[in-house]
Design an enzyme around this catalytic site. Structure first.
Site, PDB file in Angstrom:
ATOM      1  N   HIS A 160      -5.696   2.818   1.367  1.00  0.00           N
ATOM      2  CA  HIS A 160      -4.977   3.973   1.908  1.00  0.00           C
ATOM      3  C   HIS A 160      -5.677   4.610   3.118  1.00  0.00           C
ATOM      4  O   HIS A 160      -5.056   4.902   4.131  1.00  0.00           O
ATOM      5  CB  HIS A 160      -4.784   5.051   0.843  1.00  0.00           C
ATOM      6  CG  HIS A 160      -4.277   4.529  -0.471  1.00  0.00           C
ATOM      7  ND1 HIS A 160      -3.354   3.517  -0.558  1.00  0.00           N
ATOM      8  CD2 HIS A 160      -4.561   4.881  -1.753  1.00  0.00           C
ATOM      9  CE1 HIS A 160      -3.097   3.274  -1.841  1.00  0.00           C
ATOM     10  NE2 HIS A 160      -3.816   4.083  -2.575  1.00  0.00           N
ATOM     11  N   ASP A 181       0.911  -1.150   0.000  1.00  0.00           N
ATOM     12  CA  ASP A 181       0.000   0.000   0.000  1.00  0.00           C
ATOM     13  C   ASP A 181       0.944   1.192   0.000  1.00  0.00           C
ATOM     14  O   ASP A 181       1.633   1.443   1.001  1.00  0.00           O
ATOM     15  CB  ASP A 181      -0.869   0.002   1.262  1.00  0.00           C
ATOM     16  CG  ASP A 181      -1.838   1.175   1.250  1.00  0.00           C
ATOM     17  OD1 ASP A 181      -1.412   2.295   0.892  1.00  0.00           O
ATOM     18  OD2 ASP A 181      -3.004   0.988   1.608  1.00  0.00           O
ATOM     19  N   HIS A 182       1.012   1.909  -1.109  1.00  0.00           N
ATOM     20  CA  HIS A 182       2.095   2.893  -1.213  1.00  0.00           C
ATOM     21  C   HIS A 182       1.981   4.004  -0.169  1.00  0.00           C
ATOM     22  O   HIS A 182       2.961   4.674   0.131  1.00  0.00           O
ATOM     23  CB  HIS A 182       2.234   3.433  -2.646  1.00  0.00           C
ATOM     24  CG  HIS A 182       1.243   4.485  -3.018  1.00  0.00           C
ATOM     25  ND1 HIS A 182      -0.024   4.206  -3.436  1.00  0.00           N
ATOM     26  CD2 HIS A 182       1.342   5.833  -3.051  1.00  0.00           C
ATOM     27  CE1 HIS A 182      -0.653   5.328  -3.705  1.00  0.00           C
ATOM     28  NE2 HIS A 182       0.156   6.335  -3.485  1.00  0.00           N
TER      29      HIS A 182
END
Ligand code: BG6
Length: 520
Positions: A266, A203-204
């Protein structure tokens, strides 16, 4: 570090050197001709090389169907780097050294012979660690994960038990399923020939400095954490607004929508970090245990709760930067009567001792007036307004805002006396800006995440139960939306702050949205 006061220098505590050493390894990118490789992965590896973070020996192999040679792939990546690198110009000497480690392996993901060819390539490096320590980056549609993993296992490139086989890890990206059932099935495929500890779900947002700083801010200070509870906090707002529309991604977005695209991953991750209990240590499992516990304590939503607490929105034609932009239904690959949400606002309750009764409002959307991510902790009003006769009853309430991007920083908002003979009060701000304090150091989230995958630290990756719990929440919301078209109050003009229904949602609780304010 820019300009640290000499007297503060002795308080700097640096944990960087405790990082596990990166061992020699080969990174294999499946689906390497896609956008992700050129835009994100190769620039991130290049910067890791620049910062001398990569292992003493490494190779990167791109695996894809198109006809390319090592040289033509390198050339292509070089052009992409010129465009997408966060530091410019590209350092020619560094690039030459880096590019010598890039190789291309042409092959179809379903073709057993291609994996034999990959094995030969790995063996041709004549180094046991480069042959055995393997990071497989699955930049392919999730429907391909199972097949690739099966092939890797049959080709003896992926081992569940080390037994002298070195280490292998699998890196996967979202979308990680489209509901709980599909995520469950994907997890079963991923762990058929690998242990959960070998799977790095990216999950960036977790690679962003400011998101990591949430834990540092909460748990390395004593003054804030004691305010972080139902006694002092009135409500919390988490905003992730985007100035961009859906653009060319209509096909993907029609299947995803804002809820799956942003909230499932996010936003729930940010919420978990903001609201979780202190972990017993910074070990990956300890941190992830706390995040899961928090996600599990979000109050379940019945369809009636969804109608009351969750708002969808979709943009119609409007303007951004003074330029007209089309509505979502006019975007390429979008159905002209689509009900897919480009905006969502949610009100959650967290049923635990710390947060009982405190609303958590989350919102995200496309084509909003600015791109900004912010967490705002809004404190309760004073119990009595001493200055009511002079200044009115409605004093502004205190707030702490964690500005995640851009203009990263943290500010505290409180009331101060306006200088002068009469008694005037107004909100003032104290702020910390990353840029001012540390200088412009903005590594891409992928740099951090790829490095953690290489060294095998799972803290920043999403664990299986985390992803499944998040889907459970999202599924209950989708169930509440089932078969219900968007109403008039759920449309918003591109370039505005979302549908009126989202304002209604906060107004029910006597609250209003706060627009993110840049920390300068
Ligand atoms: C991605 C979503 O995961 O995150 C995109 O698919 C979104 O729709 C992006 O634009 C936002 O990321 P960032 O880092 O720009 O806030």
């Amino acid at each position: 570090m820019a300009d640290i006061q000499a007297s503060d220098a002795r308080f700097v505590r640096n944990g960087g050197d405790q990082r596990k050493a990166a061992e020699p390894c080969t990174i294999v990118i499946f689906g390497a001709s896609g956008d992700l490789t050129a835009r994100k992965l190769i620039p991130a590896f290049y910067h890791l090389a620049k910062d001398k973070q990569l292992p003493p020996a490494y190779r990167i192999i791109g695996f894809a169907r198109r006809d390319k040679t090592d040289d033509s792939w390198r050339q292509e990546l070089r052009e992409a780097l010129d465009e997408f690198s966060r530091t410019k110009p590209v350092d020619e000497t560094l690039w030459r050294g880096f590019a010598a480690n890039l190789f291309y392996c042409k092959g179809d993901l379903n073709d057993t012979a291609a994996y034999a060819k990959l094995e030969q390539r790995l063996s041709s490096f004549n180094s046991p660690p480069l042959r055995k320590n393997l990071l497989f980056y699955l930049a392919t549609p999730p429907s391909q994960f199972g097949g690739v993993i099966e092939q890797l296992h049959s080709a003896k490139l992926l081992h569940k038990e080390s037994n002298g086989h070195g280490w292998q890890r699998l890196v996967v990206e979202k979308p990680f399923g489209h509901d709980l059932a599909s995520a469950h099935a994907l997890n079963a495929e991923l762990t058929r020939y690998a242990h959960e500890q070998q799977v790095c779900r990216i999950d960036h947002y977790l690679g962003k400095e400011t998101v990591q700083n949430i834990l540092m801010f909460r748990f390395s200070n004593s003054i804030f954490e004691r305010l972080w509870n139902r006694e002092t906090v009135d409500h919390v707002q988490i905003t992730v607004s985007e100035k961009l529309g859906v653009g060319e991604r209509g096909g993907y977005y029609e299947e995803a929508g804002a809820l799956r695209d942003m909230v499932q991953n996010h936003m729930l991750q940010v919420l978990a970090l903001v609201a979780m209990e202190p972990p017993v240590s910074l070990e990956a499992e300890a941190v992830r245990d706390e995040k899961v516990k928090l996600l599990k304590s979000i109050r379940e939503l019945t369809p009636a709760d969804v109608a009351r607490q969750i708002v969808r929105g979709q943009y119609f034609a409007g303007s951004i930067n003074g330029q007209p932009v089309p509505g979502y239904r006019q975007e390429p690959k979008v159905r002209p009567d689509s009900n897919v949400e480009t905006y969502v606002a949610l009100k959650f309750f967290i049923d635990n001792w710390r947060w009982s009764g405190v609303p958590f409002y989350l919102r995200t959307g496309k084509y909003l007036p600015m791109s900004a991510s912010e967490v705002r902790i809004q404190f309760r009003p004073t119990p009595h307004v001493l200055f009511a006769a002079q200044c009115g009853r409605n004093l502004d309430t205190n707030a702490i805002a964690l500005r995640l991007q851009p203009n990263e920083g943290i500010y505290l908002r409180f009331n101060g006396k306006v200088p002068g003979m009469s008694l005037g009060v107004r909100p003032v701000r104290m702020h910390f800006s990353y840029d001012a304090e540390f200088g412009a150091y903005t590594p891409e989230a992928y740099e951090r995440l790829l490095l953690e995958a290489i060294v095998g630290d799972a803290t920043l990756f999403i664990r299986r139960d985390e992803v499944e719990t998040a889907w459970q929440i999202v599924d209950s919301i989708r169930k509440g939306w089932d078969g219900k078209p968007l109403t008039n109050r759920e449309f918003y003009a591109a370039g505005t702050w979302g549908p009126v229904a989202a304002d209604d949602l906060l107004a029910q609780g006597g609250h209003a949205w706060h627009e993110p304010v840049p920390v300068k």
